[in-house]
Each structure stands twice: as structure tokens, then as C-alpha cells.
Design a protein around this motif. Structure first.
Motif, PDB file in Angstrom:
ATOM      1  N   THR A  58     -12.717  42.697 -11.072  1.00 51.23           N
ATOM      2  CA  THR A  58     -14.003  42.065 -10.790  1.00 51.23           C
ATOM      3  C   THR A  58     -13.921  40.558 -10.982  1.00 51.23           C
ATOM      4  O   THR A  58     -13.023  40.050 -11.637  1.00 51.23           O
ATOM      5  CB  THR A  58     -15.105  42.603 -11.724  1.00 51.23           C
ATOM      6  OG1 THR A  58     -14.747  42.325 -13.072  1.00 51.23           O
ATOM      7  CG2 THR A  58     -15.325  44.091 -11.559  1.00 51.23           C
ATOM      8  N   GLN A  59     -14.891  39.880 -10.421  1.00 53.75           N
ATOM      9  CA  GLN A  59     -15.044  38.441 -10.626  1.00 53.75           C
ATOM     10  C   GLN A  59     -16.133  38.234 -11.672  1.00 53.75           C
ATOM     11  O   GLN A  59     -17.201  38.835 -11.576  1.00 53.75           O
ATOM     12  CB  GLN A  59     -15.460  37.745  -9.328  1.00 53.75           C
ATOM     13  CG  GLN A  59     -14.365  37.652  -8.298  1.00 53.75           C
ATOM     14  CD  GLN A  59     -13.365  36.568  -8.632  1.00 53.75           C
ATOM     15  OE1 GLN A  59     -13.664  35.608  -9.330  1.00 53.75           O
ATOM     16  NE2 GLN A  59     -12.148  36.736  -8.126  1.00 53.75           N
ATOM     17  N   ARG A  60     -15.880  37.418 -12.648  1.00 55.69           N
ATOM     18  CA  ARG A  60     -16.864  37.110 -13.685  1.00 55.69           C
ATOM     19  C   ARG A  60     -17.085  35.597 -13.740  1.00 55.69           C
ATOM     20  O   ARG A  60     -16.291  34.828 -13.218  1.00 55.69           O
ATOM     21  CB  ARG A  60     -16.393  37.591 -15.059  1.00 55.69           C
ATOM     22  CG  ARG A  60     -16.131  39.073 -15.155  1.00 55.69           C
ATOM     23  CD  ARG A  60     -17.420  39.846 -15.061  1.00 55.69           C
ATOM     24  NE  ARG A  60     -17.183  41.261 -14.929  1.00 55.69           N
ATOM     25  CZ  ARG A  60     -17.500  42.163 -15.828  1.00 55.69           C
ATOM     26  NH1 ARG A  60     -18.082  41.790 -16.948  1.00 55.69           N
ATOM     27  NH2 ARG A  60     -17.257  43.425 -15.622  1.00 55.69           N
ATOM     28  N   ASN A  62     -17.819  32.439 -16.493  1.00 55.88           N
ATOM     29  CA  ASN A  62     -17.893  31.976 -17.869  1.00 55.88           C
ATOM     30  C   ASN A  62     -19.254  31.293 -18.041  1.00 55.88           C
ATOM     31  O   ASN A  62     -19.543  30.306 -17.369  1.00 55.88           O
ATOM     32  CB  ASN A  62     -16.759  30.995 -18.155  1.00 55.88           C
ATOM     33  CG  ASN A  62     -16.739  30.512 -19.579  1.00 55.88           C
ATOM     34  OD1 ASN A  62     -17.782  30.420 -20.233  1.00 55.88           O
ATOM     35  ND2 ASN A  62     -15.554  30.185 -20.062  1.00 55.88           N
ATOM     36  N   ARG A  68     -15.549  30.553 -12.440  1.00 53.23           N
ATOM     37  CA  ARG A  68     -15.268  31.949 -12.079  1.00 53.23           C
ATOM     38  C   ARG A  68     -13.851  32.311 -12.530  1.00 53.23           C
ATOM     39  O   ARG A  68     -12.949  31.479 -12.481  1.00 53.23           O
ATOM     40  CB  ARG A  68     -15.383  32.157 -10.579  1.00 53.23           C
ATOM     41  CG  ARG A  68     -16.792  32.035 -10.079  1.00 53.23           C
ATOM     42  CD  ARG A  68     -16.844  32.370  -8.590  1.00 53.23           C
ATOM     43  NE  ARG A  68     -18.218  32.394  -8.148  1.00 53.23           N
ATOM     44  CZ  ARG A  68     -18.975  33.491  -8.117  1.00 53.23           C
ATOM     45  NH1 ARG A  68     -18.474  34.639  -8.489  1.00 53.23           N
ATOM     46  NH2 ARG A  68     -20.223  33.433  -7.699  1.00 53.23           N
ATOM     47  N   LYS A  70     -11.084  36.011 -12.688  1.00 56.45           N
ATOM     48  CA  LYS A  70     -10.870  37.391 -12.254  1.00 56.45           C
ATOM     49  C   LYS A  70     -10.472  38.256 -13.442  1.00 56.45           C
ATOM     50  O   LYS A  70      -9.602  37.887 -14.226  1.00 56.45           O
ATOM     51  CB  LYS A  70      -9.782  37.443 -11.188  1.00 56.45           C
ATOM     52  CG  LYS A  70      -9.563  38.815 -10.610  1.00 56.45           C
ATOM     53  CD  LYS A  70      -8.520  38.790  -9.512  1.00 56.45           C
ATOM     54  CE  LYS A  70      -8.332  40.195  -8.962  1.00 56.45           C
ATOM     55  NZ  LYS A  70      -7.335  40.223  -7.890  1.00 56.45           N
ATOM     56  N   VAL A  71     -11.139  39.390 -13.566  1.00 62.04           N
ATOM     57  CA  VAL A  71     -10.768  40.384 -14.568  1.00 62.04           C
ATOM     58  C   VAL A  71      -9.961  41.443 -13.829  1.00 62.04           C
ATOM     59  O   VAL A  71     -10.468  42.061 -12.890  1.00 62.04           O
ATOM     60  CB  VAL A  71     -12.016  41.020 -15.227  1.00 62.04           C
ATOM     61  CG1 VAL A  71     -11.614  42.104 -16.206  1.00 62.04           C
ATOM     62  CG2 VAL A  71     -12.866  39.963 -15.892  1.00 62.04           C
TER      63      VAL A  71
END
Length: 93
Positions: A58-60, A62, A68, A70-71
């Protein structure tokens, strides 16, 4: 109920020593972890199923910086309760 209390109850119900009950519980948990680590299911009919589920990457964002990142995808443990277990907890027969 914590693990120590569980072992005491297991020893009382099975008439095993606390040491043997502890060993049985530890072995059972180790087998469940080792099997799910291999991405295989462990199913106890009526009780439930332990398995490893893959989460998508997923993209998160901060919250401090707004940047942005990536997880990556990963496997997580999942337990799905069986019908008998669900009914027992809900009070239904």
C-alpha cells in the motif's frame, strides 16, 4: 486467562502434571506457528482455522512531512473461528 492459568486448568482437566501440560501446550502452539509459517492452514473442525494471509502493498502518507511511502506486501497470521466456536461464544445452540 493468561498462559499460566490456562496450563493449570489444562493440567487439572487432563490429570497431567503442570510440566506435561505446559509441554503439550507449547508443542501445540509451536506446531501451529511452524505450519502457518509454511503458508499452510491448520484447521480444527468446529473450532477454527489458523492461516497466513498476504496483505497487499500500500501507499501511505507520513503525517508529519506529507511524504508518500510504500509499505511492502507481507504475510500476517489470521484466525477464523469455526461454527461451533462462534455459537458457543454467542450463546446460541
Amino acid at each position: 486467562m493468561n498462559k499460566k492459568e490456562f496450563v493449570e486448568q489444562l493440567a487439572k482437566k487432563t490429570k497431567l502434571s503442570k510440566k506435561d501440560a505446559q509441554s503439550a501446550l507449547d508443542t501445540t502452539l509451536d506446531l501451529i506457528v511452524a505450519t502457518t509459517k509454511k503458508k499452510q492452514k491448520v484447521t480444527f473442525t468446529g473450532f477454527g482455522t489458523f492461516e497466513a494471509r498476504k496483505l497487499k502493498s500500500t501507499q501511505r502518507i507520513n503525517p508529519r512531512t506529507g511524504q508518500r511511502f510504500k509499505v511492502p506486501s507481507k504475510f500476517v497470521p489470521k484466525f477464523r473461528a469455526g461454527k461451533s466456536f462462534k455459537q458457543a461464544v454467542s450463546g446460541k445452540k
